[in-house]
Design a protein around this motif. Structure first.
Motif, PDB file in Angstrom:
ATOM      1  N   LEU A  97      52.429  32.846  43.330  1.00 25.12           N
ATOM      2  CA  LEU A  97      52.000  32.555  44.512  1.00 25.12           C
ATOM      3  C   LEU A  97      51.865  33.909  45.680  1.00 25.12           C
ATOM      4  CD1 LEU A  97      50.417  30.499  46.583  1.00 25.12           C
ATOM      5  CD2 LEU A  97      52.564  29.847  47.242  1.00 25.12           C
ATOM      6  N   ASP A  98      53.040  34.582  45.573  1.00 28.31           N
ATOM      7  CA  ASP A  98      53.206  35.657  46.474  1.00 28.31           C
ATOM      8  C   ASP A  98      52.023  36.843  45.902  1.00 28.31           C
ATOM      9  OD1 ASP A  98      55.165  34.503  48.183  1.00 28.31           O
ATOM     10  OD2 ASP A  98      56.601  35.650  46.968  1.00 28.31           O
ATOM     11  N   GLN A  99      51.950  37.123  44.901  1.00 29.75           N
ATOM     12  CA  GLN A  99      51.089  38.119  44.354  1.00 29.75           C
ATOM     13  C   GLN A  99      49.460  37.644  44.497  1.00 29.75           C
ATOM     14  OE1 GLN A  99      52.587  37.817  40.232  1.00 29.75           O
ATOM     15  NE2 GLN A  99      53.426  39.766  40.440  1.00 29.75           N
ATOM     16  N   ILE A 100      49.287  36.383  44.285  1.00 33.43           N
ATOM     17  CA  ILE A 100      47.998  35.775  44.661  1.00 33.43           C
ATOM     18  C   ILE A 100      47.627  36.167  45.920  1.00 33.43           C
ATOM     19  CG2 ILE A 100      46.499  33.771  44.715  1.00 33.43           C
ATOM     20  CD1 ILE A 100      47.996  32.873  42.285  1.00 33.43           C
ATOM     21  N   THR A 101      48.411  35.853  46.987  1.00 34.28           N
ATOM     22  CA  THR A 101      48.375  35.890  48.333  1.00 34.28           C
ATOM     23  C   THR A 101      48.007  37.488  48.605  1.00 34.28           C
ATOM     24  OG1 THR A 101      49.930  33.832  48.711  1.00 34.28           O
ATOM     25  CG2 THR A 101      49.502  35.553  50.527  1.00 34.28           C
ATOM     26  N   ALA A 102      48.859  38.226  48.121  1.00 35.65           N
ATOM     27  CA  ALA A 102      48.829  39.804  48.247  1.00 35.65           C
ATOM     28  C   ALA A 102      47.145  40.229  47.969  1.00 35.65           C
ATOM     29  CB  ALA A 102      49.697  40.487  47.635  1.00 35.65           C
ATOM     30  N   GLU A 103      46.614  39.550  47.102  1.00 35.99           N
ATOM     31  CA  GLU A 103      45.341  39.833  46.434  1.00 35.99           C
ATOM     32  C   GLU A 103      44.311  39.424  47.847  1.00 35.99           C
ATOM     33  OE1 GLU A 103      44.030  41.636  44.122  1.00 35.99           O
ATOM     34  OE2 GLU A 103      45.571  41.909  42.638  1.00 35.99           O
ATOM     35  N   LEU A 104      44.532  38.295  48.063  1.00 34.00           N
ATOM     36  CA  LEU A 104      43.813  37.693  49.252  1.00 34.00           C
ATOM     37  C   LEU A 104      43.686  38.305  50.497  1.00 34.00           C
ATOM     38  CD1 LEU A 104      44.365  33.998  48.777  1.00 34.00           C
ATOM     39  CD2 LEU A 104      42.612  35.399  47.799  1.00 34.00           C
ATOM     40  N   LEU A 105      45.042  38.708  50.868  1.00 30.39           N
ATOM     41  CA  LEU A 105      45.216  39.719  51.916  1.00 30.39           C
ATOM     42  C   LEU A 105      44.482  40.980  52.066  1.00 30.39           C
ATOM     43  CD1 LEU A 105      48.918  38.606  53.191  1.00 30.39           C
ATOM     44  CD2 LEU A 105      46.799  37.732  53.949  1.00 30.39           C
ATOM     45  N   ALA A 106      44.700  41.567  50.821  1.00 26.54           N
ATOM     46  CA  ALA A 106      44.043  42.888  50.472  1.00 26.54           C
ATOM     47  C   ALA A 106      42.637  42.859  50.684  1.00 26.54           C
ATOM     48  CB  ALA A 106      44.599  43.384  49.291  1.00 26.54           C
TER      49      ALA A 106
ATOM     50  N   ALA B  71      39.999  44.615  53.568  1.00 32.66           N
ATOM     51  CA  ALA B  71      39.083  45.674  53.087  1.00 32.66           C
ATOM     52  C   ALA B  71      37.842  44.822  53.577  1.00 32.66           C
ATOM     53  CB  ALA B  71      39.088  45.652  51.472  1.00 32.66           C
ATOM     54  N   GLY B  72      37.880  43.781  54.238  1.00 34.83           N
ATOM     55  CA  GLY B  72      36.486  42.922  54.501  1.00 34.83           C
ATOM     56  C   GLY B  72      35.606  42.671  53.305  1.00 34.83           C
ATOM     57  N   GLN B  73      36.366  42.121  52.548  1.00 33.13           N
ATOM     58  CA  GLN B  73      35.576  41.617  51.365  1.00 33.13           C
ATOM     59  C   GLN B  73      35.623  40.186  50.878  1.00 33.13           C
ATOM     60  OE1 GLN B  73      37.641  44.259  48.471  1.00 33.13           O
ATOM     61  NE2 GLN B  73      35.965  45.426  48.201  1.00 33.13           N
ATOM     62  N   ASP B  74      34.684  39.323  50.796  1.00 35.78           N
ATOM     63  CA  ASP B  74      34.725  37.838  50.564  1.00 35.78           C
ATOM     64  C   ASP B  74      35.334  37.887  49.288  1.00 35.78           C
ATOM     65  OD1 ASP B  74      33.437  37.223  52.828  1.00 35.78           O
ATOM     66  OD2 ASP B  74      31.490  37.248  52.165  1.00 35.78           O
ATOM     67  N   VAL B  75      35.995  36.767  48.864  1.00 34.88           N
ATOM     68  CA  VAL B  75      36.740  36.327  48.025  1.00 34.88           C
ATOM     69  C   VAL B  75      36.285  35.112  47.257  1.00 34.88           C
ATOM     70  CG1 VAL B  75      38.941  35.944  46.773  1.00 34.88           C
ATOM     71  CG2 VAL B  75      38.728  37.588  48.635  1.00 34.88           C
ATOM     72  N   ALA B  76      35.873  34.778  45.880  1.00 40.41           N
ATOM     73  CA  ALA B  76      35.624  33.730  45.289  1.00 40.41           C
ATOM     74  C   ALA B  76      36.977  33.334  44.533  1.00 40.41           C
ATOM     75  CB  ALA B  76      34.441  33.773  44.426  1.00 40.41           C
ATOM     76  N   ARG B  77      37.722  32.510  45.109  1.00 43.04           N
ATOM     77  CA  ARG B  77      38.993  32.082  44.374  1.00 43.04           C
ATOM     78  C   ARG B  77      38.535  30.872  43.606  1.00 43.04           C
ATOM     79  NH1 ARG B  77      42.816  31.313  41.578  1.00 43.04           N
ATOM     80  NH2 ARG B  77      45.052  30.811  42.319  1.00 43.04           N
ATOM     81  N   LEU B  78      38.443  30.684  42.388  1.00 42.66           N
ATOM     82  CA  LEU B  78      38.024  29.727  41.431  1.00 42.66           C
ATOM     83  C   LEU B  78      39.279  29.057  41.055  1.00 42.66           C
ATOM     84  CD1 LEU B  78      35.467  31.725  39.016  1.00 42.66           C
ATOM     85  CD2 LEU B  78      35.094  30.443  41.300  1.00 42.66           C
ATOM     86  N   HIS B  79      38.979  27.636  41.118  1.00 44.51           N
ATOM     87  CA  HIS B  79      40.017  26.653  40.685  1.00 44.51           C
ATOM     88  C   HIS B  79      39.316  25.734  39.535  1.00 44.51           C
ATOM     89  CE1 HIS B  79      43.572  27.281  43.023  1.00 44.51           C
ATOM     90  NE2 HIS B  79      42.716  28.011  43.875  1.00 44.51           N
ATOM     91  N   SER B  80      40.058  25.424  38.399  1.00 45.15           N
ATOM     92  CA  SER B  80      39.404  24.476  37.674  1.00 45.15           C
ATOM     93  C   SER B  80      39.290  22.962  38.352  1.00 45.15           C
ATOM     94  CB  SER B  80      40.225  24.170  36.404  1.00 45.15           C
ATOM     95  OG  SER B  80      41.656  23.887  36.461  1.00 45.15           O
ATOM     96  N   GLY B  81      38.290  22.267  37.825  1.00 40.66           N
ATOM     97  CA  GLY B  81      38.019  21.033  38.457  1.00 40.66           C
ATOM     98  C   GLY B  81      37.503  21.008  40.022  1.00 40.66           C
TER      99      GLY B  81
END
Length: 249
Positions: free
Chosen positions: A59-68, A72-82
Motif C-alpha cells: 500500500l505504501d508503494q502504491i500511495t507513493a506512485e499516486l503522490l508522485a 507531476a500534475g498527471q491524472d491517474v487511472a487506478r484500475l481495480h477488478s470488478g
C-alpha cells in the motif's frame, strides 16, 4: 490532477463502462493489478503513458506512485477488478489521498457477482422465493470478519449468499451453511467469470464441495448459495403484471 478509481470489470476486456474506457485514454499514468485486470485494457492508455503493475506492490508503494503523479500534475487511472465498491481495497487508498489532499473520483464497473449470475443465466432475486442478496466472504487467512457477519449468522437469513475469496475453503462454507439451507439447497461456483476459460459448476450444498475440489478451483471464483438459483415455480413480478395494469399502478 485527479486519481480515477476505475472498475475494470470481472475479466472480459469489453466488460468495462464507456466512461471507464474514456478515462483510461486520457490518463498519463495507469496503475493496475496485472494478475486481475485484462491486459487488453492497457491498450486504451495514451502513447507514452506510465504503466505500473501493482500486483507485487504494498500500500505504501502504491500511495507513493499516486503522490508522485500528483506532484507531476498527471491524472491517474487506478484500475481495480470488478467494481470498486466491493472487496477492492480502495478505502485505505482513499484515506491516504484524503490526508494528502489529492483529489479522486470513482468510476463504477461490473462486479464479479453480476458476471457470475450472467454465466448462470439466473436472476438472483426471484418473486416469492428470494429478494435479498448478501455479498460476503470468509475470514481464514484474511482480515477477521466483524461480529455478527459470520456465515452461521448470515445463513439464518436464508438469503442468496455470494461468497468472494472463499473457493479454497469450500468445505468450511458447506459445513457452516448446511444447517440453515439443507443439503438440497442449490449452489454454484463460477470461476474466472466472463473470461474465455470461465468455469461454471452447478449443484447443491451436498455435492458442490467435491465438484470444486475435483475441478481444482481455489481462486478467482465466487460461491453462490440460495433457493433462487433453482427456482422454477414462482409468480410473475408485479412490475409487469396484468393486475398492476388494471390498477393503473
Amino acid at each position: 490532477m485527479t486519481v480515477y478509481f476505475i472498475g475494470a470489470g470481472p475479466g472480459a476486456a469489453d466488460l468495462i463502462t464507456v466512461r471507464g474506457t474514456r478515462t483510461i485514454a486520457r490518463c498519463a499514468v495507469c496503475l493496475y493489478a496485472g494478475s486481475l485486470v485484462p491486459v487488453e485494457l492497457l491498450e486504451q492508455c495514451p502513447p507514452g503513458a506510465k504503466l505500473v503493475d501493482t500486483a507485487n506492490l504494498n500500500l505504501d508503494q502504491i500511495t507513493a506512485e499516486l503522490l508522485a503523479a500528483h506532484r507531476a500534475g498527471q491524472d491517474v487511472a487506478r484500475l481495480h477488478s470488478g467494481d470498486p465498491s466491493v472487496f477492492s481495497a480502495v478505502a485505505e487508498q482513499m484515506r491516504r489521498l484524503d490526508a494528502a489532499g489529492v483529489p479522486y473520483e470513482v468510476v463504477p464497473g461490473v462486479p464479479a457477482f453480476a458476471a457470475a449470475a450472467a454465466a448462470l443465466k439466473r436472476e438472483l432475486t426471484v418473486p416469492a422465493v428470494g429478494q435479498t442478496v448478501i455479498l460476503t466472504r470468509v475470514a481464514q487467512q484474511a482480515t477477521p470478519m466483524p461480529a455478527g457477519e459470520d456465515l452461521a449468522t448470515l445463513g439464518r437469513s436464508g438469503a442468496l449468499l455470494v461468497l468472494h475469496l472463499a473457493a479454497r475453503y469450500v468445505d468450511r462454507v458447506v459445513a457452516e451453511l448446511t444447517p440453515h439451507y439443507g443439503t438440497d439447497c442449490p449452489a454454484a461456483v463460477v470461476a474466472l467469470a466472463s473470461r474465455p476459460d470461465e468455469l461454471v459448476l452447478r449443484g447443491t450444498l451436498g455435492d458442490i464441495a467435491e465438484q470444486v475440489k475435483a475441478a481444482g478451483v481455489v481462486r478467482t471464483a465466487v460461491i453462490l448459495v440460495g433457493r433462487t438459483l433453482g427456482a422454477e415455480q414462482f409468480p410473475d413480478s408485479h412490475l409487469y403484471s396484468v393486475e398492476r395494469d388494471r390498477c393503473g399502478a
